[in-house]
Each structure stands twice: as structure tokens, then as C-alpha cells.
Design a protein around this motif. Structure first.
Motif, PDB file in Angstrom:
ATOM      1  N   ALA A 217       3.171  -1.536   3.352  1.00  0.00           N
ATOM      2  CA  ALA A 217       4.336  -1.005   2.621  1.00  0.00           C
ATOM      3  C   ALA A 217       5.246  -2.106   2.108  1.00  0.00           C
ATOM      4  CB  ALA A 217       5.123  -0.026   3.486  1.00  0.00           C
ATOM      5  N   VAL A 218       4.676  -3.223   1.633  1.00  0.00           N
ATOM      6  CA  VAL A 218       5.433  -4.294   0.992  1.00  0.00           C
ATOM      7  C   VAL A 218       5.088  -4.288  -0.488  1.00  0.00           C
ATOM      8  CG1 VAL A 218       5.866  -6.758   0.847  1.00  0.00           C
ATOM      9  CG2 VAL A 218       5.496  -5.690   3.071  1.00  0.00           C
ATOM     10  N   SER A 219       6.109  -4.179  -1.348  1.00  0.00           N
ATOM     11  CA  SER A 219       5.867  -4.173  -2.784  1.00  0.00           C
ATOM     12  C   SER A 219       5.529  -5.587  -3.256  1.00  0.00           C
ATOM     13  CB  SER A 219       7.094  -3.653  -3.531  1.00  0.00           C
ATOM     14  OG  SER A 219       6.876  -3.697  -4.926  1.00  0.00           O
ATOM     15  N   THR A 223      10.216  -3.859  -8.063  1.00  0.00           N
ATOM     16  CA  THR A 223      10.434  -2.421  -7.910  1.00  0.00           C
ATOM     17  C   THR A 223      11.876  -2.167  -7.517  1.00  0.00           C
ATOM     18  OG1 THR A 223       9.712  -0.420  -6.765  1.00  0.00           O
ATOM     19  CG2 THR A 223       9.760  -2.443  -5.470  1.00  0.00           C
ATOM     20  N   THR A 224      12.348  -0.956  -7.796  1.00  0.00           N
ATOM     21  CA  THR A 224      13.693  -0.538  -7.392  1.00  0.00           C
ATOM     22  C   THR A 224      13.655   0.368  -6.172  1.00  0.00           C
ATOM     23  OG1 THR A 224      13.590   1.345  -8.925  1.00  0.00           O
ATOM     24  CG2 THR A 224      14.542  -0.718  -9.759  1.00  0.00           C
ATOM     25  N   TRP A 225      12.471   0.630  -5.640  1.00  0.00           N
ATOM     26  CA  TRP A 225      12.349   1.508  -4.471  1.00  0.00           C
ATOM     27  C   TRP A 225      12.634   0.714  -3.207  1.00  0.00           C
ATOM     28  CZ3 TRP A 225      11.189   6.746  -4.950  1.00  0.00           C
ATOM     29  CH2 TRP A 225      10.813   7.177  -6.223  1.00  0.00           C
ATOM     30  N   ASP A 226      13.296   1.354  -2.224  1.00  0.00           N
ATOM     31  CA  ASP A 226      13.611   0.681  -0.972  1.00  0.00           C
ATOM     32  C   ASP A 226      12.421   0.728  -0.014  1.00  0.00           C
ATOM     33  OD1 ASP A 226      13.558   3.277   0.041  1.00  0.00           O
ATOM     34  OD2 ASP A 226      15.731   3.487   0.066  1.00  0.00           O
ATOM     35  N   ASN A 227      12.542   0.043   1.130  1.00  0.00           N
ATOM     36  CA  ASN A 227      11.430  -0.072   2.076  1.00  0.00           C
ATOM     37  C   ASN A 227      11.028   1.273   2.652  1.00  0.00           C
ATOM     38  OD1 ASN A 227      11.376  -2.843   1.727  1.00  0.00           O
ATOM     39  ND2 ASN A 227      12.803  -3.226   3.406  1.00  0.00           N
ATOM     40  N   THR A 228      12.001   2.142   2.947  1.00  0.00           N
ATOM     41  CA  THR A 228      11.676   3.461   3.493  1.00  0.00           C
ATOM     42  C   THR A 228      10.854   4.269   2.507  1.00  0.00           C
ATOM     43  OG1 THR A 228      13.735   3.430   4.771  1.00  0.00           O
ATOM     44  CG2 THR A 228      12.659   5.555   4.477  1.00  0.00           C
ATOM     45  N   SER A 229      11.219   4.225   1.231  1.00  0.00           N
ATOM     46  CA  SER A 229      10.464   4.955   0.206  1.00  0.00           C
ATOM     47  C   SER A 229       9.065   4.382   0.048  1.00  0.00           C
ATOM     48  CB  SER A 229      11.216   4.903  -1.122  1.00  0.00           C
ATOM     49  OG  SER A 229      12.496   5.483  -1.005  1.00  0.00           O
ATOM     50  N   LEU A 230       8.921   3.054   0.131  1.00  0.00           N
ATOM     51  CA  LEU A 230       7.597   2.451   0.015  1.00  0.00           C
ATOM     52  C   LEU A 230       6.697   2.872   1.176  1.00  0.00           C
ATOM     53  CD1 LEU A 230       8.576  -1.170  -1.113  1.00  0.00           C
ATOM     54  CD2 LEU A 230       7.606   0.629  -2.518  1.00  0.00           C
ATOM     55  N   GLN A 231       7.254   2.940   2.381  1.00  0.00           N
ATOM     56  CA  GLN A 231       6.461   3.407   3.522  1.00  0.00           C
ATOM     57  C   GLN A 231       6.022   4.849   3.325  1.00  0.00           C
ATOM     58  OE1 GLN A 231       8.939   2.741   6.938  1.00  0.00           O
ATOM     59  NE2 GLN A 231       8.862   0.506   6.762  1.00  0.00           N
ATOM     60  N   GLY A 260      -1.444   7.538  -7.330  1.00  0.00           N
ATOM     61  CA  GLY A 260      -1.937   6.234  -6.911  1.00  0.00           C
ATOM     62  C   GLY A 260      -3.281   6.296  -6.237  1.00  0.00           C
ATOM     63  N   PHE A 261      -3.883   5.096  -6.080  1.00  0.00           N
ATOM     64  CA  PHE A 261      -5.175   4.956  -5.430  1.00  0.00           C
ATOM     65  C   PHE A 261      -5.183   3.670  -4.614  1.00  0.00           C
ATOM     66  CE2 PHE A 261      -6.219   7.617  -9.071  1.00  0.00           C
ATOM     67  CZ  PHE A 261      -7.058   8.576  -8.509  1.00  0.00           C
ATOM     68  N   PRO A 262      -5.884   3.642  -3.468  1.00  0.00           N
ATOM     69  CA  PRO A 262      -6.071   2.387  -2.730  1.00  0.00           C
ATOM     70  C   PRO A 262      -7.154   1.536  -3.378  1.00  0.00           C
ATOM     71  CG  PRO A 262      -7.128   4.193  -1.561  1.00  0.00           C
ATOM     72  CD  PRO A 262      -6.428   4.812  -2.735  1.00  0.00           C
ATOM     73  N   VAL A 263      -7.011   0.216  -3.290  1.00  0.00           N
ATOM     74  CA  VAL A 263      -8.030  -0.734  -3.753  1.00  0.00           C
ATOM     75  C   VAL A 263      -8.957  -1.014  -2.575  1.00  0.00           C
ATOM     76  CG1 VAL A 263      -8.457  -3.028  -4.698  1.00  0.00           C
ATOM     77  CG2 VAL A 263      -6.464  -1.719  -5.451  1.00  0.00           C
ATOM     78  N   MET A 264     -10.233  -0.734  -2.728  1.00  0.00           N
ATOM     79  CA  MET A 264     -11.165  -0.834  -1.613  1.00  0.00           C
ATOM     80  C   MET A 264     -11.459  -2.278  -1.224  1.00  0.00           C
ATOM     81  SD  MET A 264     -11.343   2.323  -1.197  1.00  0.00           S
ATOM     82  CE  MET A 264     -12.444   2.263   0.210  1.00  0.00           C
ATOM     83  N   GLN A 265     -11.405  -3.207  -2.173  1.00  0.00           N
ATOM     84  CA  GLN A 265     -11.784  -4.590  -1.901  1.00  0.00           C
ATOM     85  C   GLN A 265     -10.636  -5.432  -1.334  1.00  0.00           C
ATOM     86  OE1 GLN A 265     -14.832  -6.123  -2.237  1.00  0.00           O
ATOM     87  NE2 GLN A 265     -15.719  -4.103  -2.661  1.00  0.00           N
ATOM     88  N   ALA A 266      -9.413  -4.898  -1.312  1.00  0.00           N
ATOM     89  CA  ALA A 266      -8.263  -5.669  -0.842  1.00  0.00           C
ATOM     90  C   ALA A 266      -7.296  -4.723  -0.144  1.00  0.00           C
ATOM     91  CB  ALA A 266      -7.578  -6.382  -2.012  1.00  0.00           C
ATOM     92  N   PRO A 267      -6.448  -5.248   0.736  1.00  0.00           N
ATOM     93  CA  PRO A 267      -5.510  -4.390   1.491  1.00  0.00           C
ATOM     94  C   PRO A 267      -4.290  -4.004   0.666  1.00  0.00           C
ATOM     95  CG  PRO A 267      -5.224  -6.660   2.169  1.00  0.00           C
ATOM     96  CD  PRO A 267      -6.379  -6.661   1.206  1.00  0.00           C
ATOM     97  N   VAL A 268      -4.523  -3.444  -0.518  1.00  0.00           N
ATOM     98  CA  VAL A 268      -3.440  -3.044  -1.406  1.00  0.00           C
ATOM     99  C   VAL A 268      -3.770  -1.693  -2.012  1.00  0.00           C
ATOM    100  CG1 VAL A 268      -2.795  -5.419  -1.960  1.00  0.00           C
ATOM    101  CG2 VAL A 268      -4.468  -4.245  -3.383  1.00  0.00           C
ATOM    102  N   MET A 269      -2.752  -1.069  -2.605  1.00  0.00           N
ATOM    103  CA  MET A 269      -2.951   0.188  -3.332  1.00  0.00           C
ATOM    104  C   MET A 269      -2.083   0.176  -4.575  1.00  0.00           C
ATOM    105  SD  MET A 269      -1.098   2.894  -0.757  1.00  0.00           S
ATOM    106  CE  MET A 269      -2.388   2.633   0.455  1.00  0.00           C
ATOM    107  N   LEU A 270      -2.578   0.838  -5.604  1.00  0.00           N
ATOM    108  CA  LEU A 270      -1.893   0.908  -6.895  1.00  0.00           C
ATOM    109  C   LEU A 270      -1.136   2.220  -6.967  1.00  0.00           C
ATOM    110  CD1 LEU A 270      -1.569  -0.633  -9.582  1.00  0.00           C
ATOM    111  CD2 LEU A 270      -3.498   0.669 -10.454  1.00  0.00           C
ATOM    112  N   ALA A 271       0.151   2.156  -7.292  1.00  0.00           N
ATOM    113  CA  ALA A 271       0.985   3.357  -7.352  1.00  0.00           C
ATOM    114  C   ALA A 271       1.767   3.373  -8.654  1.00  0.00           C
ATOM    115  CB  ALA A 271       1.949   3.403  -6.168  1.00  0.00           C
ATOM    116  N   VAL A 272       1.956   4.606  -9.190  1.00  0.00           N
ATOM    117  CA  VAL A 272       2.725   4.803 -10.416  1.00  0.00           C
ATOM    118  C   VAL A 272       3.724   5.921 -10.160  1.00  0.00           C
ATOM    119  CG1 VAL A 272       2.646   5.613 -12.791  1.00  0.00           C
ATOM    120  CG2 VAL A 272       0.960   3.971 -11.992  1.00  0.00           C
ATOM    121  N   THR A 273       4.995   5.667 -10.512  1.00  0.00           N
ATOM    122  CA  THR A 273       6.029   6.696 -10.423  1.00  0.00           C
ATOM    123  C   THR A 273       6.540   7.003 -11.826  1.00  0.00           C
ATOM    124  OG1 THR A 273       7.729   5.004 -10.059  1.00  0.00           O
ATOM    125  CG2 THR A 273       6.734   6.001  -8.108  1.00  0.00           C
TER     126      THR A 273
END
Length: 597
Positions: A217-219, A223-231, A260-273
Motif C-alpha cells: 500500500a505504498v504509492s 497521488t493525492t490519496w492518503d495512506n489509509t485510502s491506499l490500504q 485495477g489489476f495486480p501485476v503478476m511479475q512484480a509486487p505491484v498493482m495498477l489502479a485507476v480512480t
């Protein structure tokens, strides 16, 4: 005065007549269209993101396979081992490095890695990094980042992509280790923003965002979203059961559609708001429906605008323009009567006030300027006649003793000193001219007190053309020589230094310091509390002169501080002394650069 004729009633009546019908019509249309818009937009965005995430996974997998080939293929394996086997300065070592660098370049060119910025290899034995960048302009920056990454002990052989932060930027880094020579690593580096390039074509509205988030949950992007929203985003995307989710941004209180979708090859996910309030712009049927709103509603808007302009905007703008012209010194402005009782009262009151100000201000202001200018000219022309008499006595004594060379030197300094005094009727001079005048004064005093007086003047080149008042520094130097010199064999040393103020870069400090007897507690209190004609004595009239002149020319932006220096042991002798600090603004005038005629 009836309520129906007030400005408040007219504004309220116009607002109700226009807003209520419009609000009812838009509310009914929104109820019908909102769910349709959400479904269409979320489905379109989901499809686009799915394709983009698959491309990212394919690119990361392709890069990983290339790194595995490097550590296992015979074509490269021998060169990588050679980096550890060959002596560092040998030709074999050099050619091995060159072949590896060329292979990186060939791989980037032939396979068109869009996301990769750098392939690199690192030899632990020689602590050497070989890196190749797609963009040559970023070569040095990437090398510095990789060097910090390696020296932080982040090398691994986990066959996975790591998230690395450096200088407030995030990267994906993957390294592979050669098994036979474990001190040789190969790797690839990808700036996170490279994974987001294709998303720039998405129309997400004025506050919509596309972001890359780590599984923790680290951007990784802005982004303008806070840590709680990212989690909360990570949790919803990890257990996604619907095509989209609804998120509320606590920063602005608005609802957003989350896809959004998680990236399978890396510990990240792509999100769109996507802002929920902007979705109506993406429904063409609803846009055409807005055009069919009754023409009567448009007529009501036009009528409301005309009435509002006549009742409020026009008289208000007229009053504002009158106030601005009055603030600029134009007291001939007069306002016409207003259309409402409120503006009629305001305009009549304004006209009376302007007339009264005009009749009172001009004479008083001009008289004050004349008084201040006359006082300034009087203060600037004051000089100390005792110095002239002392100087003539010195010349007479030197002449009787037959020191003709010292008589010539004294006469030379006196000539320059008097030449400056006769030209000191200018309002401003340069700091270089003022310090040169002080130098002549101190040279004369050094002839008067041989072996007992030394001085040092420090004026940086960039300050020499700064404008100052004539005879602004001399009274402090003269008081230091007259009142600060100790008896006996003590050598009196005085310094004059110009420098920038550390607290305010727009202010110049001039410091006059000595190693003499310093100020008494009573004198310090009297000087720092501000001299007046009643509190000044014969020894502080020159300081009072300078204070008045500085106050007239610079106002509150100038200050003079008096203090005693901290005593220090200098060759067995305890020395302290006095220190005076003048603070004046830079470049108060350019008259100091003029030449006398």
C-alpha cells in the motif's frame, strides 16, 4: 424602506426562479443516467487496463528471461566469469567488459525494450559497475542510483523484481547471480514511470488518477490519496468481485470509481480512480438530452443575468474602480447615484469622504517632505573640526622633525580626505568610495599613533558598487579610535567588513569591530535604546547624525546594533573590544555610480 426593494430580496427571488427548475430537471436526468455511465466507463477502463497489465507482465517476463540467459548461456557466460578471473587492468578484462556492454546495447536495440532503462553487471571483486542506458542523457543519473543500490547491500538472487526508492523516485530492479562466480551479478532497472506511459491517453477527468501501488500500500507514483485510502484500495483490488469499486476520497469528500489489476511479475498493482461526478460527460445521450432542456429555462437564465448585472455587478464594479483610483492618489473621482437604496447610500458616503481627504492631505504631506529634506541636508553637512586641527599639528610636528616623506604621505591622505568631504553633498555614494575615505582617515591616524594602530578592511568585489549614504561609517570608526584605544603598548586593531545578512538576503551588514576597551554597560544601554538629542553627548553626536540620516532615507528597514565582543586570550593578553553592526537594504539607489562634475 420596504423589503421588496432591498438587494437581498432581489438576489433571493432571482436565485429561486432560476435554480429550482434547473435543479429538478438535472436531478431527474441524473437518476436515469448515472448507473449506465458507471457500467460503461468502468468496463471500458477495465478492458484497457487488462491489456496494459498483460503488456507489463510480458515485458517484465521477457527481461527476466534475458537475465537468466545471461548467466547460463555460453555466449555471455565466459565474459561474465572473465570479469572476476582476469586482472582488472588486462586487455582480456577490457574486451570482456566491452563485449558485455555491446550485448546490452544489441539486446535493447533488437528487442525494443520500452520499459527498461538500464541493463547492468556488477563485479564485487573490483567493485565495478557496467551499465547501458536507452537514454544517454540519463546515464550518469542511473549509474549513481545503481551505485547506491549496490552499496546499500540490496543485491540478491531471488529471481524476482524488487521495489527500490532513490531520491523520491521508485524503480523496479531485478538481479541474477552467477553461481560459479558469486561475486558477479547481472540485472535490469526500470523506472516506475516507464510502466505508466501508455496510460496518459486515458481521459480520467480533472481529478482522476492512474497510479502504481505496491502490495504494501505504498504509492509509487504521484497521488493525492492518503495512506489509509491506499490500504483500502489494495484490499479491494486483492479480493475483487465486481468490475469496479466505489472509493471516497477524504481529502475532497468526492466519490471515485476504482478499477485495477495486480501485476503478476512484480509486487505491484495498477489502479485507476475516475471521479464519479465527471462520468456524465462520457454519456452522449445525456449530453443531447441537456440540449433539449426547455428553452424557457435558458430565457430565465438570461433574464436573471441581466437583472443581476444591473442591480449588483454594475454598481459594485463602479464602486471598486473608484476605490482603486482613490488609493492611487486620484481624489477627483465621483460616483453616480446607485439603482438601489444600499448603493445610493454607499456612493454618497464615498464621495463625501474623497472630498474631505483631498482637502486635508496634500498640504500636510508636502510640508512634511520639505521639513524632512531640510533636516537631512543639515545633518549630512556636519563635520568635526577637531580632526582638521589635529591633522595640521601632526604635519607641523613631522616637519620640525625633518620627516619629509611622512609629511608628503600625510598631505596626500589629507588631500584625498578633504576632496571626499567637499564632494559629500551627493545623496548617495558607492561603498567603495566610503571605505576609501575611511582608509585615508585611518592612515592619518596611524601616522599620529605609530606602532599603536593597525586596521583591516574587507569589502567583497560585488558589494563595492552598493549605494550608501556619505559619511555613514566614518563616525563609528572615529569613535573607535578616539574612545576605544587602550593606554600602554597595546596595539589597537580595527576592522571594517561588508557582508550579506544571513537572516535577510536582501540586507547588507557593515561590521566595525576593534580590540579596545569596549562599551560600558551604561553606554551600551543608551546606544541600543536609541539616541535622542537629549541623551546624546559630545562623543555620540556623530552616531546620532548617522541614525537620523539612515532613518530619513531607509525608514524601518535599517538597524544599528552595538555590543561588546567576547574576550579572548591573544598571546597572554586578554582582548575583547567593541562591535557595531549596521544593516541597510541592498541597492537603495543608483546615485552612487554617478560621476561628479
Amino acid at each position: 424602506m420596504t423589503f421588496t426593494k432591498t438587494l437581498r430580496f432581489r438576489l433571493l427571488a432571482g436565485f429561486i426562479a432560476v435554480i429550482v427548475p434547473l435543479a429538478v430537471a438535472l436531478f431527474m436526468l441524473n437518476l436515469y443516467a448515472m448507473n449506465v455511465v458507471r457500467d460503461e466507463v468502468s468496463q471500458s477502463t477495465t478492458n484497457f487496463l487488462s491489456i496494459h497489465v498483460n503488456q507489463i507482465d510480458n515485458s517484465l517476463e521477457k527481461v527476466g528471461n534475458y537475465l537468466l540467459r545471461l548467466v547460463s548461456s555460453k555466449n555471455y557466460y565466459s565474459d561474465l566469469i572473465g570479469l572476476s578471473i582476469y586482472p582488472e587492468g588486462s586487455s582480456n578484462y577490457f574486451f570482456a567488459k566491452q563485449r558485455i556492454y555491446n550485448s546490452f546495447q544489441d539486446e535493447i536495440t533488437s528487442n525494443s525494450y520500452v520499459v527498461v532503462d538500464t541493463f547492468f553487471t556488477y563485479t564485487e571483486k573490483y567493485n565495478e559497475l557496467i551499465a547501458s542506458q536507452v537514454d544517454y542523457a540519463s546515464s550518469q543519473k542511473m549509474n549513481e542510483m545503481l551505485t547506491r543500490f549496490i552499496h546499500n547491500g540490496s543485491l540478491s538472487n531471488s529471481h524476482t523484481w524488487q521495489i527500490v526508492e532513490d531520491a523520491q523516485r521508485y524503480y523496479l530492479v531485478r538481479t541474477e547471480q552467477i553461481q560459479i562466480e558469486p561475486n558477479v551479478y547481472v540485472g535490469a532497472l526500470i523506472p516506475v514511470e516507464n510502466l505508466m506511459k501508455d496510460l496518459r491517453s486515458l481521459d480520467l477527468g480533472p481529478t482522476g488518477q492512474a497510479m502504481l501501488i505496491s502490495n504494501n500500500a505504498v504509492s509509487l507514483t504521484d497521488t493525492t490519496w492518503d495512506n489509509t485510502s491506499l490500504q483500502d484500495m489494495v484490499r479491494k483490488l486483492s479480493v475483487k468481485t465486481e468490475p469496479y469499486q466505489i472509493m471516497n476520497n477524504p481529502d475532497n469528500g468526492k466519490d471515485y470509481i476504482l478499477v485495477g489489476f495486480p501485476v503478476m511479475q512484480a509486487p505491484v498493482m495498477l489502479a485507476v480512480t475516475i471521479p464519479d461526478t465527471d462520468l456524465l460527460q462520457k454519456l452522449p445521450y445525456f449530453q443531447r438530452g441537456l440540449v433539449l432542456i426547455p428553452i424557457g429555462l435558458v430565457l430565465l437564465l438570461i433574464m436573471f443575468w441581466i437583472v443581476l448585472k444591473q442591480v449588483l455587478h454594475k454598481p459594485m464594479n463602479s464602486l471598486i474602480r473608484g476605490m482603486r483610483r482613490t488609493a492611487q492618489g486620484d481624489f477627483s473621482i465621483r460616483l453616480s447615484e446607485g439603482a438601489t437604496q444600499e448603493f445610493k447610500f454607499l456612493n454618497e458616503t464615498f464621495n463625501r469622504m474623497v472630498s474631505q481627504i483631498r482637502s486635508l492631505k496634500i498640504n500636510v504631506y508636502e510640508e512634511m517632505l520639505k521639513t524632512q529634506e531640510a533636516e537631512f541636508r543639515h545633518l549630512q553637512s556636519q563635520i568635526n573640526p577637531h580632526f582638521y586641527l589635529n591633522s595640521l599639528n601632526i604635519i607641523h610636528s613631522l616637519s620640525k622633525l625633518g620627516h619629509n616623506d611622512l609629511v608628503m604621505e600625510m598631505a596626500h591622505h589629507l588631500t584625498d580626505f578633504f576632496r571626499f568631504i567637499t564632494r559629500a553633498n551627493r545623496e548617495y555614494i558607492t561603498l567603495e568610495e566610503e571605505t576609501e575615505h575611511i582608509r585615508n582617515y585611518l592612515e592619518i591616524q596611524r601616522l599620529r599613533f605609530p606602532q599603536k594602530l593597525t586596521f583591516e578592511m574587507t569589502v567583497p568585489r560585488e558589494y563595492k558598487n552598493q549605494s550608501v549614504l556619505p559619511l555613514m561609517i566614518q563616525p563609528f570608526v572615529e569613535n573607535a579610535v578616539v574612545h576605544g584605544m587602550k593606554t600602554g603598548r597595546h596595539v589597537f586593531h580595527i576592522t571594517v567588513e561588508a557582508r550579506s545578512c544571513s537572516e535577510n538576503p536582501g540586507v547588507m551588514e557593515i561590521v566595525i569591530a576593534d580590540n579596545g576597551i569596549g562599551f560600558s554597560a551604561e553606554t551600551l544601554e543608551r546606544l541600543n535604546s536609541g539616541l535622542t538629542t537629549e541623551t546624546a553627548n559630545s562623543g555620540s553626536l556623530g552616531i546620532l547624525n548617522v541614525q537620523h540620516r539612515l532613518k530619513h532615507k531607509y525608514g524601518r528597514s535599517v538597524s544599528i546594533r552595538f555590543q561588546n565582543r567576547t574576550p579572548a586570550n591573544n598571546g597572554g593578553e586578554l582582548t575583547g573590544g567593541a562591535e557595531v553592526t549596521l544593516r541597510i537594504p541592498f541597492d537603495a539607489s543608483k546615485e552612487g555610480n554617478q560621476t561628479d562634475v
